[in-house]
Design a protein around this motif. Structure first.
Motif, PDB file in Angstrom:
ATOM      1  N   LEU A  97       8.553  10.886 -12.959  1.00  0.00           N
ATOM      2  CA  LEU A  97       9.913  10.670 -12.442  1.00  0.00           C
ATOM      3  C   LEU A  97      10.016   9.297 -11.757  1.00  0.00           C
ATOM      4  CD1 LEU A  97      10.537  14.270 -11.086  1.00  0.00           C
ATOM      5  CD2 LEU A  97      11.674  13.181 -13.044  1.00  0.00           C
ATOM      6  N   PRO A  98      11.251   8.777 -11.623  1.00  0.00           N
ATOM      7  CA  PRO A  98      11.388   7.441 -11.023  1.00  0.00           C
ATOM      8  C   PRO A  98      11.348   7.463  -9.492  1.00  0.00           C
ATOM      9  CG  PRO A  98      13.523   8.230 -11.761  1.00  0.00           C
ATOM     10  CD  PRO A  98      12.535   9.301 -12.125  1.00  0.00           C
ATOM     11  N   ARG A 153       8.548  10.469  -4.437  1.00  0.00           N
ATOM     12  CA  ARG A 153       9.676   9.821  -5.128  1.00  0.00           C
ATOM     13  C   ARG A 153      10.647   9.081  -4.220  1.00  0.00           C
ATOM     14  NH1 ARG A 153      13.413  12.806  -8.528  1.00  0.00           N
ATOM     15  NH2 ARG A 153      14.091  10.668  -8.876  1.00  0.00           N
ATOM     16  N   PHE A 154      10.612   9.345  -2.915  1.00  0.00           N
ATOM     17  CA  PHE A 154      11.669   8.783  -2.075  1.00  0.00           C
ATOM     18  C   PHE A 154      11.081   7.950  -0.933  1.00  0.00           C
ATOM     19  CE2 PHE A 154      13.124  12.758  -3.983  1.00  0.00           C
ATOM     20  CZ  PHE A 154      14.093  12.227  -4.828  1.00  0.00           C
ATOM     21  N   ALA A 174      10.585  -2.011  -6.446  1.00  0.00           N
ATOM     22  CA  ALA A 174       9.858  -0.789  -6.842  1.00  0.00           C
ATOM     23  C   ALA A 174      10.813   0.347  -7.215  1.00  0.00           C
ATOM     24  CB  ALA A 174       8.946  -0.341  -5.703  1.00  0.00           C
ATOM     25  N   ASN A 175      12.102   0.175  -6.887  1.00  0.00           N
ATOM     26  CA  ASN A 175      13.059   1.226  -7.237  1.00  0.00           C
ATOM     27  C   ASN A 175      13.054   1.423  -8.757  1.00  0.00           C
ATOM     28  OD1 ASN A 175      15.353   3.021  -6.560  1.00  0.00           O
ATOM     29  ND2 ASN A 175      16.492   1.580  -7.843  1.00  0.00           N
ATOM     30  N   GLY A 176      12.908   2.654  -9.173  1.00  0.00           N
ATOM     31  CA  GLY A 176      12.920   2.947 -10.619  1.00  0.00           C
ATOM     32  C   GLY A 176      11.538   3.005 -11.242  1.00  0.00           C
ATOM     33  N   ARG A 177      10.512   2.571 -10.507  1.00  0.00           N
ATOM     34  CA  ARG A 177       9.152   2.645 -11.061  1.00  0.00           C
ATOM     35  C   ARG A 177       8.769   4.099 -11.278  1.00  0.00           C
ATOM     36  NH1 ARG A 177       4.458  -0.622  -8.036  1.00  0.00           N
ATOM     37  NH2 ARG A 177       3.123   0.483  -9.501  1.00  0.00           N
ATOM     38  N   GLU A 178       7.997   4.311 -12.325  1.00  0.00           N
ATOM     39  CA  GLU A 178       7.598   5.688 -12.621  1.00  0.00           C
ATOM     40  C   GLU A 178       6.471   6.115 -11.686  1.00  0.00           C
ATOM     41  OE1 GLU A 178       5.479   7.611 -16.333  1.00  0.00           O
ATOM     42  OE2 GLU A 178       7.364   6.639 -16.910  1.00  0.00           O
ATOM     43  N   ASN A 208       0.830  -1.211   0.000  1.00  0.00           N
ATOM     44  CA  ASN A 208       0.000   0.000   0.000  1.00  0.00           C
ATOM     45  C   ASN A 208       0.862   1.258   0.000  1.00  0.00           C
ATOM     46  OD1 ASN A 208      -2.251  -1.602   0.025  1.00  0.00           O
ATOM     47  ND2 ASN A 208      -2.636  -1.397   2.228  1.00  0.00           N
ATOM     48  N   VAL A 209       1.947   1.219   0.751  1.00  0.00           N
ATOM     49  CA  VAL A 209       2.829   2.396   0.813  1.00  0.00           C
ATOM     50  C   VAL A 209       3.466   2.631  -0.565  1.00  0.00           C
ATOM     51  CG1 VAL A 209       4.978   3.297   1.816  1.00  0.00           C
ATOM     52  CG2 VAL A 209       3.274   2.215   3.293  1.00  0.00           C
ATOM     53  N   ILE A 210       3.935   1.552  -1.196  1.00  0.00           N
ATOM     54  CA  ILE A 210       4.572   1.690  -2.519  1.00  0.00           C
ATOM     55  C   ILE A 210       3.561   2.242  -3.531  1.00  0.00           C
ATOM     56  CG2 ILE A 210       5.618   0.408  -4.443  1.00  0.00           C
ATOM     57  CD1 ILE A 210       6.678  -1.601  -2.272  1.00  0.00           C
ATOM     58  N   GLU A 211       2.369   1.624  -3.552  1.00  0.00           N
ATOM     59  CA  GLU A 211       1.357   2.072  -4.531  1.00  0.00           C
ATOM     60  C   GLU A 211       0.957   3.520  -4.272  1.00  0.00           C
ATOM     61  OE1 GLU A 211       0.756   0.533  -7.280  1.00  0.00           O
ATOM     62  OE2 GLU A 211       2.045  -1.067  -6.545  1.00  0.00           O
TER      63      GLU A 211
END
Ligand SMILES: NC(=O)c1ccc[n+]([C@@H]2O[C@H](COP(=O)([O-])OP(=O)(O)OC[C@H]3O[C@@H](n4cnc5c(N)ncnc54)[C@H](O)[C@@H]3O)[C@@H](O)[C@H]2O)c1
Ligand SMILES: CC(C)CCC[C@@H](C)[C@H]1CC[C@H]2[C@@H]3[C@H](O)C=C4C[C@@H](O)CC[C@]4(C)[C@H]3CC[C@]12C
Length: 369
Positions: A182-183, A122-123, A173-177, A111-114
């Protein structure tokens, strides 16, 4: 203290910000992140101590919420520049069901990533754990290892399983738009056993010692080394890596870092005695009275009792086969990766960490002093 000359324009969110580590991260951010304009503290249970923090120059926003609820997480993340995701269900004692542990630690992290992806944050710094590596249930020692040391990680217990899955999700998830194009930049910090002011298990050992007339009985051989790290230094690492994620995205993004400092390598119990000893407790040698097979028998009995009593009450003692295996297997780290990648140096010396922890134990109600 934060320097007032810097422009305050950053919004941080700390999930689990009212927990043992979370509170230290929150206080550290307020003291050491001069660009902070708003600090959102998200937790299932908000602490009353948050009130006093609202009087400073940074807007402190307390958010009572549940990481398993995607909409609550998205609302808290929206507009934040950085998320430090420290919320988690830390349970190796069988208090919560495996399903609940998975829901909070894995689904909560999803949930946090989404939320970051949808809202354009971004971070993301994830509080992982040494347990994603080990100790494994085979009892293989990990002696002064680093992030690249090969080790057979075998996860059977729900807690390390969930931390390993969540860590993998964060790194993938690193690099996901994210929204805006932005990534996303992510990394994971892996503390060993954290100690310091507010440590519940230290509190439990202290009170148990008081109940036993100022004595604790050695259960683990002194030769077994267990990695420990001071909570203030773990918090400092979070603040520092969060700050550097933007500037050093290519280097730090997608990386894992053990949390370390100058705390000595000792057995779990000898290490605890560094604080409990000066507070009046003694550790008695009982190797002949309690050989390993007897401890394992007691641990197994505890597990059986837990299962039998579950319909009636929650029986969750510190000793079970898993905690015995963790405490009885050498697991220590020796690394400088965080120093090389983002300039981390422990903020608190071992002497400071020890003194602060002793003062905290001494201030506890029912102190032996
Ligand atoms: N304590 C250690 O030795 C240790 C070592 C390595 C890693 N960690 C990790 O550090 C993090 C913090 O651990 P801690 O020791 O401070 O534990 P803690 O239990 O004191 O803090 C966790 C916080 O998360 C909150 N939380 C739990 N479920 C939640 C939910 N569904 N929604 C929102 N908030 C929720 C709790 O209310 C609590 O305030 C955890 O992710 C843990 O896995 C801890
Ligand atoms: C044999 C008994 C008398 C002693 C029991 C001690 C036991 C409760 C302790 C020993 C090691 C502790 C774990 C270790 O410090 C690291 C972690 C990682 C972290 O992510 C969550 C907490 C945890 C599992 C500690 C829990 C308590 C343990 C097992």
């Amino acid at each position: 203290m934060a320097e007032s000359t810097e422009v305050r324009n950053l919004v941080y969110l700390v999930t689990g910000g009212c927990g043992f580590l979370g509170e230290h991260v929150v206080r550290m951010l307020l003291q050491r992140e001069p660009r902070l304009s708003e600090l959102r503290v998200f937790d299932l249970h908000l602490g009353p101590w948050l009130e006093e923090l609202k009087r400073g120059p940074v807007q402190v926003t307390a958010i009572q919420g549940d990481v398993t609820q995607a909409h609550e997480v998205a609302a808290a993340v929206a507009g934040a520049h950085v998320v430090i995701h420290a919320a988690g269900l830390v349970d190796v004692f069988g208090r919560a069901s495996p399903e609940t542990i998975h829901k909070v630690n894995v689904q909560g992290t999803k949930n946090v990533i989404e939320a970051c992806v949808q809202t354009g944050t971004r971070f993301l710094v994830y509080t992982s754990s040494m347990e994603v590596v080990g100790p494994n249930i085979k009892g293989h020692p990990f002696y002064r290892g680093n992030e690249d040391t090969p080790y057979e990680a075998v996860h059977k217990h729900p807690y390390p399983c969930s931390k390993a899955q969540a860590e993998r999700l964060v790194l993938e998830a690193n690099g996901r738009e994210v929204r805006g194009g932005l990534p996303l930049v992510t990394c994971a910090l892996r503390p060993t056993g954290i100690y310091g002011e507010g440590h519940q298990i230290m509190r439990d050992f202290y009170h148990q010692g008081l109940r036993l007339g100022g004595r604790l009985f050695r259960a683990i051989p002194a030769s077994v080394e267990h990695g420990r790290v001071y909570v203030g230094n773990v918090a400092w690492m979070h603040v520092l890596v969060a700050r550097e994620l933007e500037r050093r995205a290519a280097l730090v993004g997608g990386q894992v870092y053990f949390c370390y400092d100058k705390s000595p390598y000792k057995s779990y119990e000898d290490f605890n005695m560094e604080f409990l000893g000066p507070c009046g407790l003694r550790l008695l040698e009982t190797r002949l009275l309690a050989p390993y097979w007897l401890l394992m028998l007691l641990a197994t009995l505890n597990a059986l009792l837990q299962w039998l009593l579950r319909p009636l009450l929650l029986y969750a003692p510190l000793l079970n086969p898993y905690t015995l295996a963790v405490a009885n297997t050498t697991f220590t780290v020796s690394t400088d990766k965080a120093q090389r990648h983002f300039g981390y140096e422990p903020l608190f010396s071992w002497e400071d960490s020890r003194t602060r922890t002793i003062r905290w134990v001494q201030a506890m109600e029912g102190s032996a002093q």
